[in-house]
Write an enzyme that holds these catalytic residues in place. Structure first.
Site, short mmCIF file in Angstrom:
data_model
loop_
_atom_site.label_atom_id
_atom_site.label_comp_id
_atom_site.label_asym_id
_atom_site.label_seq_id
_atom_site.Cartn_x
_atom_site.Cartn_y
_atom_site.Cartn_z
N THR A 22 0.66 -1.13 -0.09
CA THR A 22 -0.04 -0.05 -0.10
C THR A 22 0.90 1.19 -0.07
O THR A 22 0.41 2.47 -0.14
CB THR A 22 -0.91 0.02 1.18
OG1 THR A 22 -0.25 0.01 2.38
CG2 THR A 22 -1.82 -1.08 1.29
N GLY A 64 12.69 -9.68 16.81
CA GLY A 64 13.87 -10.59 16.96
C GLY A 64 15.34 -9.70 16.63
O GLY A 64 16.48 -9.73 17.05
N TYR A 98 -7.38 -6.39 11.64
CA TYR A 98 -6.49 -5.53 11.88
C TYR A 98 -6.52 -5.33 13.62
O TYR A 98 -5.45 -5.19 13.96
CB TYR A 98 -6.93 -4.11 11.31
CG TYR A 98 -6.14 -2.92 11.44
CD1 TYR A 98 -4.97 -2.82 10.69
CD2 TYR A 98 -6.65 -2.19 12.23
CE1 TYR A 98 -4.27 -1.63 10.99
CE2 TYR A 98 -6.03 -0.70 12.38
CZ TYR A 98 -4.43 -0.55 11.83
OH TYR A 98 -3.78 0.33 12.01
#
Ligand code: UDP
Length: 320
Positions: A37, A104, A147
């Site tokens: 997007t 991470g 979402y």
């Protein structure tokens, strides 16, 4: 020594403004985006700068950055209801797998990570205005669930890395934000209203327009987020403009500003559309010494100029 920051969603609305902010503050910026997007037009101006780099990469896949990293800003995600209805799986993956990969990376690099959460974690809120202590009212299996739950997972995962691995983390809960670089056709209320007003189409208010939102201008939001990153507060903080307005009123303000002949029409309200939304920003004020400065009059005027320009460049034929 110059600080290095990784910004995911760098080609998006908020991500690109964050790139500008960090460049202006003297950082080296690594922008990352898979352009699902995002739009390169938002960051093209940064490419000549030697302190800006861009990686075309999907953060749901293993993320590698060579060299040191001081900060990670995780802003990658479809963010408009229309987008996440079209891309439900990608939306869930970027909030979950993407967040995990980046945490991470933060752990490996000893970087501080700020994650973009949302007022959507409050769902259709039963308390008003929304304070950070409120647990929310989300329908996990509704259309917005992909979402809302991805962002709730993002918060939980971020807290787990903070508590279990000692990663330095920050969580911002972002309320409705607007301004230049919003995607013209992202389907959200203000881009729709400006597009419709400028091109003389009917202005589509969903439902009776009595639902409320509180719109924050993008420069205020970016300022609040930057302060949060540099603060020592690891629990979620609302950043948004507490000036609440009904959607009907916001459509009327766009009509009057643009002097359009478009008329406001009423179409069905999407499922699970929150009835009201307004941030309680007591925490942001106390901890970050932050509050919004740009009112709707000024913010709407700047946004109008931006959309006029984009429409004249990209779709001149749509202006009757
Ligand atoms: N909305 C509207 N007309 C539009 C687009 C949106 O009336 O053309 C309404 C939508 O139903 C919601 C509010 O405007 O009540 C804000 O919608 P948006 O998509 O901007 O974001 P949300 O706050 O719902 O995530």
């Amino acid at each position: 020594m110059q600080k290095r920051v990784l910004i995911t969603g760098a080609a998006g609305f908020l991500g690109s403004h964050l790139c500008d902010k960090f460049i202006a503050e003297g950082y080296e910026v690594i922008g990352m985006d898979n352009l699902l997007t995002g739009n390169m037009d938002n960051i093209n101006h940064l490419f000549p700068l030697k302190q800006f780099h861009f990686h075309h990469h999907d953060v749901t896949k293993f993320v590698h950055i060579s060299g040191k990293l001081d900060y990670i800003m995780h802003f990658a995600s479809p963010a408009s209801p229309v987008d996440y209805l079209k891309m439900p799986i990608q939306t869930m993956k970027v909030g979950s797998l993407g967040t995990h990969n980046l945490l991470g990376l933060a752990k490996a690099k000893g970087a501080r990570m700020l994650v973009a959460s949302t007022s959507e974690v409050y769902g259709d809120p039963e308390i008003h205005p929304q304070v950070e202590e409120y647990w929310g009212n989300v329908n996990p299996i509704g259309p917005r669930g992909v979402y809302d739950e991805a962002k709730r997972f993002l918060e939980a995962m971020t807290m787990a890395y903070h508590t279990f691995h000692g990663v330095e983390t920050r969580i911002v809960r972002i309320f409705n934000t607007y301004g230049p670089r919003m995607r013209l056709h992202d389907g959200r209320a203000l881009p729709n209203f400006f597009y419709q007003a400028i091109t003389g189409k009917d202005i589509t208010v969903y439902g009776d327009g009595s639902q409320t939102r509180s719109f924050c201008y993008v420069s205020d939001l970016v300022d609040g987020i930057y302060r949060l990153l540099l603060s020592d507060y690891h629990l979620p903080v609302n950043i948004g403009n507490p000036e609440e307005i009904t959607i009907k009123e916001s459509a009327e303000e766009v009509v009057s500003l643009t002097n359009t002949n478009s008329k406001v029409i009423y179409t069905p309200l999407p499922k699970d559309d929150p009835k009201q939304r307004k941030p309680d920003i007591t925490k942001a004020k106390a901890i970050l010494n932050w509050e919004p400065k740009v009112g709707r009059k000024e913010g709407f005027a700047k946004t109008y100029e931006y959309f006029k320009k984009v429409i004249m460049e990209k779709e001149p034929e749509s202006v009757g």
